[in-house]
Design a protein around this motif. Structure first.
Motif, PDB file in Angstrom:
ATOM      1  N   ALA A 130      23.233 126.003 -17.244  1.00 60.56           N
ATOM      2  CA  ALA A 130      24.101 126.276 -16.096  1.00 60.56           C
ATOM      3  C   ALA A 130      24.558 124.992 -15.428  1.00 60.56           C
ATOM      4  N   GLY A 131      23.752 123.953 -15.531  1.00 55.42           N
ATOM      5  CA  GLY A 131      24.086 122.729 -14.802  1.00 55.42           C
ATOM      6  C   GLY A 131      24.644 121.603 -15.634  1.00 55.42           C
ATOM      7  N   ARG A 132      24.507 121.641 -16.967  1.00 56.70           N
ATOM      8  CA  ARG A 132      24.899 120.483 -17.766  1.00 56.70           C
ATOM      9  C   ARG A 132      25.116 120.855 -19.219  1.00 56.70           C
ATOM     10  N   THR A 133      26.041 120.133 -19.855  1.00 56.78           N
ATOM     11  CA  THR A 133      26.240 120.239 -21.292  1.00 56.78           C
ATOM     12  C   THR A 133      25.641 118.997 -21.949  1.00 56.78           C
ATOM     13  N   TYR A 134      24.912 119.208 -23.039  1.00 60.18           N
ATOM     14  CA  TYR A 134      24.190 118.110 -23.692  1.00 60.18           C
ATOM     15  C   TYR A 134      24.644 117.961 -25.143  1.00 60.18           C
ATOM     16  N   ALA A 135      24.686 116.713 -25.590  1.00 57.52           N
ATOM     17  CA  ALA A 135      24.841 116.402 -27.005  1.00 57.52           C
ATOM     18  C   ALA A 135      23.591 115.648 -27.430  1.00 57.52           C
ATOM     19  N   PHE A 136      22.930 116.120 -28.474  1.00 56.90           N
ATOM     20  CA  PHE A 136      21.704 115.488 -28.969  1.00 56.90           C
ATOM     21  C   PHE A 136      21.986 114.807 -30.304  1.00 56.90           C
ATOM     22  N   GLU A 137      21.577 113.558 -30.413  1.00 53.58           N
ATOM     23  CA  GLU A 137      21.727 112.814 -31.654  1.00 53.58           C
ATOM     24  C   GLU A 137      20.365 112.321 -32.110  1.00 53.58           C
ATOM     25  N   ALA A 138      20.046 112.592 -33.356  1.00 49.90           N
ATOM     26  CA  ALA A 138      18.807 112.068 -33.941  1.00 49.90           C
ATOM     27  C   ALA A 138      19.055 110.622 -34.333  1.00 49.90           C
ATOM     28  N   GLN A 139      18.269 109.710 -33.802  1.00 49.55           N
ATOM     29  CA  GLN A 139      18.497 108.296 -34.070  1.00 49.55           C
ATOM     30  C   GLN A 139      18.040 107.931 -35.462  1.00 49.55           C
ATOM     31  N   LEU A 140      18.914 107.249 -36.190  1.00 46.67           N
ATOM     32  CA  LEU A 140      18.578 106.741 -37.511  1.00 46.67           C
ATOM     33  C   LEU A 140      18.313 105.245 -37.420  1.00 46.67           C
ATOM     34  N   SER A 141      17.492 104.737 -38.298  1.00 45.68           N
ATOM     35  CA  SER A 141      17.152 103.312 -38.245  1.00 45.68           C
ATOM     36  C   SER A 141      18.365 102.429 -38.488  1.00 45.68           C
ATOM     37  N   THR A 142      19.452 103.014 -38.998  1.00 40.94           N
ATOM     38  CA  THR A 142      20.650 102.236 -39.293  1.00 40.94           C
ATOM     39  C   THR A 142      21.786 102.514 -38.316  1.00 40.94           C
ATOM     40  N   THR A 143      21.500 103.123 -37.184  1.00 41.53           N
ATOM     41  CA  THR A 143      22.553 103.431 -36.228  1.00 41.53           C
ATOM     42  C   THR A 143      23.118 102.142 -35.635  1.00 41.53           C
ATOM     43  N   PHE A 144      24.392 101.850 -35.899  1.00 41.40           N
ATOM     44  CA  PHE A 144      25.016 100.647 -35.380  1.00 41.40           C
ATOM     45  C   PHE A 144      25.248 100.768 -33.888  1.00 41.40           C
TER      46      PHE A 144
END
Length: 476
Positions: free
Chosen positions: A177-191
């Motif tokens: 109700a209060g917020r929209t979220y985007a979740f990203e799984a961090q990869l060891s190669t994330t630039f």
């Protein structure tokens, strides 16, 4: 620094967050121009002026500014915008955002960042480790009654609400109700470029981006993890089987938060790593900077520093009231006390004269502001505050501005006026006030001692700085 083995053929350098940032020995870009201050800075000196954690946060901000076409630093040789990158050993240097061979400083090898990213990313987004993190996030979200079930999606396209041609595809997305979220799984190669692009995109959507790890060890941190950690108020999140089980048991999405906790250690500040399993709904939000955190590291550092700084202010003022009347009472005890005060101020980058009476301008500044603050002459052997005002108008016009602001802050302006029985001070003030407004050099603050003024008397210093930053008043 510590060298941590990562496998049979690799290794990873993990750096103490509070240690100084270390530049490479021979950077290609030796000098850069700060577009905010206009200064030409030695690249190694600039990098070395930061703590490691502060430089990581700064490099994230620098890349965000470049993404928004608002560069803060450029190469002094060719004028191309630059940003900070790290070597394999977490030593830092500046790199051109574009390199076409026109500058003799060459900072790239044969492969472009896009080519390197493509090679490293190949197949990783479908690795079992990546899938496992996504499943744990989605499982935890579906257990939480505060999230709308129909909004919980994995690998679904998120289209820019202002530009239908722009989109992202977060690992998982959900809305409460209060917020929209985007979740990203961090990869060891994330630039870092990927991190910055996503932060900017979701901020524009009014959504909160949450990077989630499968595990975290303070003693084994890759550069990609540090980019997330230190740009997120020194908080980083993990989902695992335990947090997912807690989420299901309590019907509320829980994450494991690893964070740094500063604490007072004698005359300095120490730090330790801590962790807690926390509800996502109890986290503190900073949407503007895309930060979501459990423990306010920056706020606690400010509080501890302010405690320390207040003690330093009180020590100097106490010394001044006791040992300066009007010149330095150079007893062995006072000499040693001043040496210690000066050394403590040097640690925080504030210069003081070698001898408290050795610089007449510094001495007059301290006498003037303390006199205005206490409503009585300090240092000078006068009887009334009005005599201090006349002394400044005659011999130390550079401190009239600070004196006036100190009178206002302390509420002693009316006291000074009540002592001006013949109106002599009022006439002088009417004479020099337009000269101050016109930025007459004789009435401008002594810039050498402005840092000390701003530290010892923060409100007065802030007012003086504010005056200097305003444009001169135009004649009507």
């Amino acid at each position: 620094m510590s060298l941590t083995e990562s496998g049979p053929t690799g290794y990873n350098i993990t750096v103490d967050p509070a240690s100084p940032a270390v530049p490479v020995d021979s950077p290609e870009i030796a000098e850069i121009i700060d577009l905010v201050t206009g200064e030409v800075r030695d690249a190694k000196d600039l990098i070395g002026s930061f703590r490691y954690d502060q430089l990581i946060a700064e490099r994230v901000r620098m890349r965000e500014n470049l993404k928004q076409e608002k560069p803060t630093h450029i190469c002094a040789l060719c004028g191309t915008p630059v940003y900070i990158v790290a070597s394999l050993h977490k030593r830092f240097f500046f790199r051109h955002i574009h390199e076409d061979g026109s500058c003799r400083a060459q900072t790239r090898d044969g492969l472009t960042e896009e080519q390197i990213r493509a090679r490293k990313y190949h197949g990783l987004r479908e690795s079992e480790a990546h899938k496992r993190i996504k499943r744990l996030i989605e499982r935890s979200l579906r257990a939480d009654t505060a999230f709308f079930p129909e909004t919980i999606q994995s690998e679904a396209r998120w289209t820019d609400q202002h530009d239908s041609g722009a989109w992202r595809q977060p690992d998982v997305q959900a809305r409460s109700a209060g917020r929209t979220y985007a979740f990203e799984a961090q990869l060891s190669t994330t630039f870092l470029d990927v991190v910055v692009s996503r932060r900017l995109f979701y901020r524009e959507q009014g959504a909160m981006l949450v990077w989630v790890l499968g595990s975290f060890s303070p003693d084994y941190r890759r550069m990609t993890t540090d980019d997330l950690l230190f740009s997120n108020n020194s908080n980083v999140f993990v989902v695992d089987e335990e947090t997912a089980a807690i989420s299901e048991e309590r019907h509320c999405f829980h994450l494991r938060c690893h964070f740094r906790r500063p604490f007072r250690l004698d005359d300095s500040i120490g730090e330790c790593w801590d962790e807690a399993i926390v509800s996502i709904h109890d986290l503190l939000e900073d949407l503007k900077n895309q930060r979501l955190f459990h423990f306010d590291y920056d706020g606690e550092i400010r509080r501890l520093n302010e405690q320390s700084h207040q003690a330093l202010r009180e020590e100097l003022i106490s010394f001044w009231l006791a040992a300066m009347n009007p010149h330095f009472d150079g007893t062995p005890e006072n000499v040693e006390r001043w040496r210690q005060i000066r050394a403590q101020y040097s640690v925080i980058g504030i210069g003081l004269p070698e001898n408290p009476s050795g610089d007449s301008s510094f001495r007059a500044m301290m006498h003037a502001v303390l006199s205005a603050t206490y409503g009585r002459p300090v240092g000078w052997q006068f009887n009334q505050l009005i005599q201090v005002a006349h002394q400044l108008a005659q011999l130390h016009t550079e401190h009239l501005l600070a004196f006036g602001y100190a009178l206002e802050k302390s509420g002693h302006k009316s006291l000074l006026e009540s002592q001006d029985a013949r109106g002599k001070w009022g006439r002088k003030r009417r004479e020099f006030r337009p000269l101050i407004q016109a930025r007459d050099a004789r009435y401008m603050p002594d810039m050498k001692w402005l840092p000390a003024l701003s530290f010892v008397f923060p409100e007065v210093g802030a007012s003086v700085k504010g005056f200097l930053e305003r444009l001169p008043a135009t004649a009507e």
